[in-house]
Motif scaffolding. Structure first.
Motif, PDB file in Angstrom:
ATOM      1  N   ALA A 245       0.830  -1.218   0.106  1.00 45.16           N
ATOM      2  CA  ALA A 245       0.026  -0.071  -0.141  1.00 45.16           C
ATOM      3  C   ALA A 245       0.816   1.261  -0.049  1.00 45.16           C
ATOM      4  N   VAL A 246       0.343   2.287  -0.850  1.00 49.11           N
ATOM      5  CA  VAL A 246       1.122   3.689  -0.398  1.00 49.11           C
ATOM      6  C   VAL A 246       0.246   4.792   0.071  1.00 49.11           C
ATOM      7  N   LEU A 247       0.977   5.403   0.703  1.00 44.99           N
ATOM      8  CA  LEU A 247       0.042   6.901   1.259  1.00 44.99           C
ATOM      9  C   LEU A 247       0.802   7.973   0.408  1.00 44.99           C
ATOM     10  N   ALA A 248       0.208   8.504  -0.695  1.00 50.47           N
ATOM     11  CA  ALA A 248       0.610   9.605  -1.421  1.00 50.47           C
ATOM     12  C   ALA A 248       0.377  10.875  -1.094  1.00 50.47           C
ATOM     13  N   PHE A 249       1.403  11.915  -1.606  1.00 55.30           N
ATOM     14  CA  PHE A 249       1.248  13.196  -1.078  1.00 55.30           C
ATOM     15  C   PHE A 249      -0.013  14.052  -1.347  1.00 55.30           C
ATOM     16  N   ASN A 250      -0.803  13.527  -2.522  1.00 58.12           N
ATOM     17  CA  ASN A 250      -1.960  13.998  -2.883  1.00 58.12           C
ATOM     18  C   ASN A 250      -2.412  12.887  -4.002  1.00 58.12           C
ATOM     19  N   ASP A 251      -3.663  13.427  -4.456  1.00 55.48           N
ATOM     20  CA  ASP A 251      -4.252  12.611  -5.347  1.00 55.48           C
ATOM     21  C   ASP A 251      -3.729  12.576  -6.753  1.00 55.48           C
ATOM     22  N   TYR A 252      -3.135  13.610  -7.214  1.00 51.86           N
ATOM     23  CA  TYR A 252      -2.293  13.781  -8.420  1.00 51.86           C
ATOM     24  C   TYR A 252      -1.100  12.703  -8.557  1.00 51.86           C
ATOM     25  N   VAL A 253      -0.388  12.897  -7.082  1.00 53.10           N
ATOM     26  CA  VAL A 253       0.781  11.850  -7.157  1.00 53.10           C
ATOM     27  C   VAL A 253       0.283  10.486  -6.894  1.00 53.10           C
ATOM     28  N   ALA A 254      -0.774  10.264  -6.495  1.00 55.50           N
ATOM     29  CA  ALA A 254      -1.179   8.741  -6.259  1.00 55.50           C
ATOM     30  C   ALA A 254      -1.774   8.479  -7.731  1.00 55.50           C
ATOM     31  N   LEU A 255      -2.328   9.473  -8.722  1.00 56.81           N
ATOM     32  CA  LEU A 255      -2.637   8.692  -9.887  1.00 56.81           C
ATOM     33  C   LEU A 255      -1.473   8.645 -10.838  1.00 56.81           C
ATOM     34  N   ASP A 256      -0.635   9.479 -10.673  1.00 55.72           N
ATOM     35  CA  ASP A 256       0.726   9.125 -11.482  1.00 55.72           C
ATOM     36  C   ASP A 256       1.475   7.852 -10.917  1.00 55.72           C
ATOM     37  N   ALA A 257       1.507   7.717  -9.738  1.00 56.12           N
ATOM     38  CA  ALA A 257       2.091   6.398  -9.170  1.00 56.12           C
ATOM     39  C   ALA A 257       1.331   5.133  -9.760  1.00 56.12           C
TER      40      ALA A 257
END
Length: 337
Positions: A245-257
């Protein structure tokens, strides 16, 4: 275009003084009723509109707030602008909007210009490149009310409004742990941003509270660009023990990841899951969105920033009683795993 009708023109036509016209328009009892009616009738006939600029000058104000933010195209900041404009316009203030595009030099130039331009207050979210803040302190030293919002640099005594990102990161990480995830990575933002450090502290506190391993290899910093995010996510996936699982800085970072995960043949929310920040509306239309996202209440942040400026201007003392408002985050669960 026709010239705007002025008080002087009304005074000329009625053969009275401009000051008498001004008082008559304000329905002052110092002016006789007959004169008041004549002035008001002629003003209506000529479609006279009082000058807001002149009114502001008499009050010693400009009627303008300046807002400096990284990128208006980001949903978070556009929602902050919505909150700012709604309340500012309600109080007859206009808003001058400036974008730093996350560049330190551009932010410096904008604030330097604002020291020469008459504005009643400044709302600022600092650029990711900014590491020293003399340009911000210069505004404050000149007696211009400054409200820092969201990206709030340390060691600056001024008004602040934001959301508790440390608490948000802790709640998000513990939520993942509570659903059985054991190797939770953090795709964090750039180091200069206080918001990045807040997320890191909350993440570490949550891991310790849940007796999960704290591993430097599971923490990556990104510059918030898609290219860097994909590169750092690929590094996480290539490890001997990759995250589940990953905690991303924001939704944009999550979508790119997530793009990097798909390129590596992983199924989102099956092989690897994400939790992030910002609660972007567009994720509601995705088949595989982050499981949850921390709502940062940008609209309320905007309104609170204007509230602070209005309060400071009403009191008339920009140095006493700095306002510091920290809103409570809310973990919005999108997909129940």
């Amino acid at each position: 275009m026709k010239e705007a009708i002025t008080i002087k023109e009304i005074a000329r036509r009625l053969k009275i003084s401009p000051s008498s016209v001004s008082r008559a328009l304000q329905d002052s009892p110092r002016i006789g009723q007959k004169t008041r009616k004549a002035v008001q009738d002629l003003a209506a006939q000529l479609r006279y509109t009082p000058s807001q600029t002149a009114r502001n000058l008499r009050r010693g104000k400009t009627g303008v707030f300046a807002m400096v933010l990284p990128e208006i195209r980001e949903n978070f900041f556009s929602e902050v602008v919505n909150g700012v404009e709604e309340l500012a316009f309600l109080h007859q203030y206009s808003v001058a909007l400036y974008q730093s595009h996350d560049l330190f030099e551009r932010e410096q130039q904008i604030l330097a210009m604002l020291t020469r331009t008459q504005v009643d207050g400044v709302m600022l979210s600092v650029a990711k490149e900014s590491r020293q803040f003399d340009h911000v302190q210069d505004l404050i030293d000149r007696g211009i009310p400054v409200v820092l919002f969201d990206r709030i640099p340390p060691n600056i005594d001024t008004h602040q409004v934001g959301c508790d990102m440390e608490k948000g990161a802790m709640e998000a990480t513990r939520w993942l742990a509570g659903r059985g995830f054991k190797r939770i990575a953090l795709l964090n933002g750039p180091q200069p941003l206080v918001a990045s450090e807040d997320r890191y502290r909350g993440y570490i506190k949550a891991l310790l509270a849940e007796n999960l391993p704290v591993e430097n290899a599971l923490v990556k910093r990104v510059d918030l660009s898609p290219e860097d995010t994909i590169q750092k996510m690929t590094q996480l996936l290539s490890a001997i023990h990759p995250p589940d699982a990953v905690l991303a800085f924001n939704d944009y970072v999550a979508l790119d990841a997530m793009q990097a995960c798909r390129k590596n043949g992983l199924c989102i929310n099956t092989d690897i899951s994400f939790v992030s920040f910002a609660n972007l509306p567009l994720t509601a239309y995705m088949d595989h969105s982050p499981l949850a996202s921390v709502e940062q209440h940008p609209y309320q942040i905007g309104r609170k920033a204007v509230d602070i400026l209005l309060s400071v201007l009403d009191i008339g003392d920009v140095e006493s009683g700095f306002h510091r408002i920290m809103l409570e985050p809310e973990l919005v669960v999108r997909v129940v795993s």
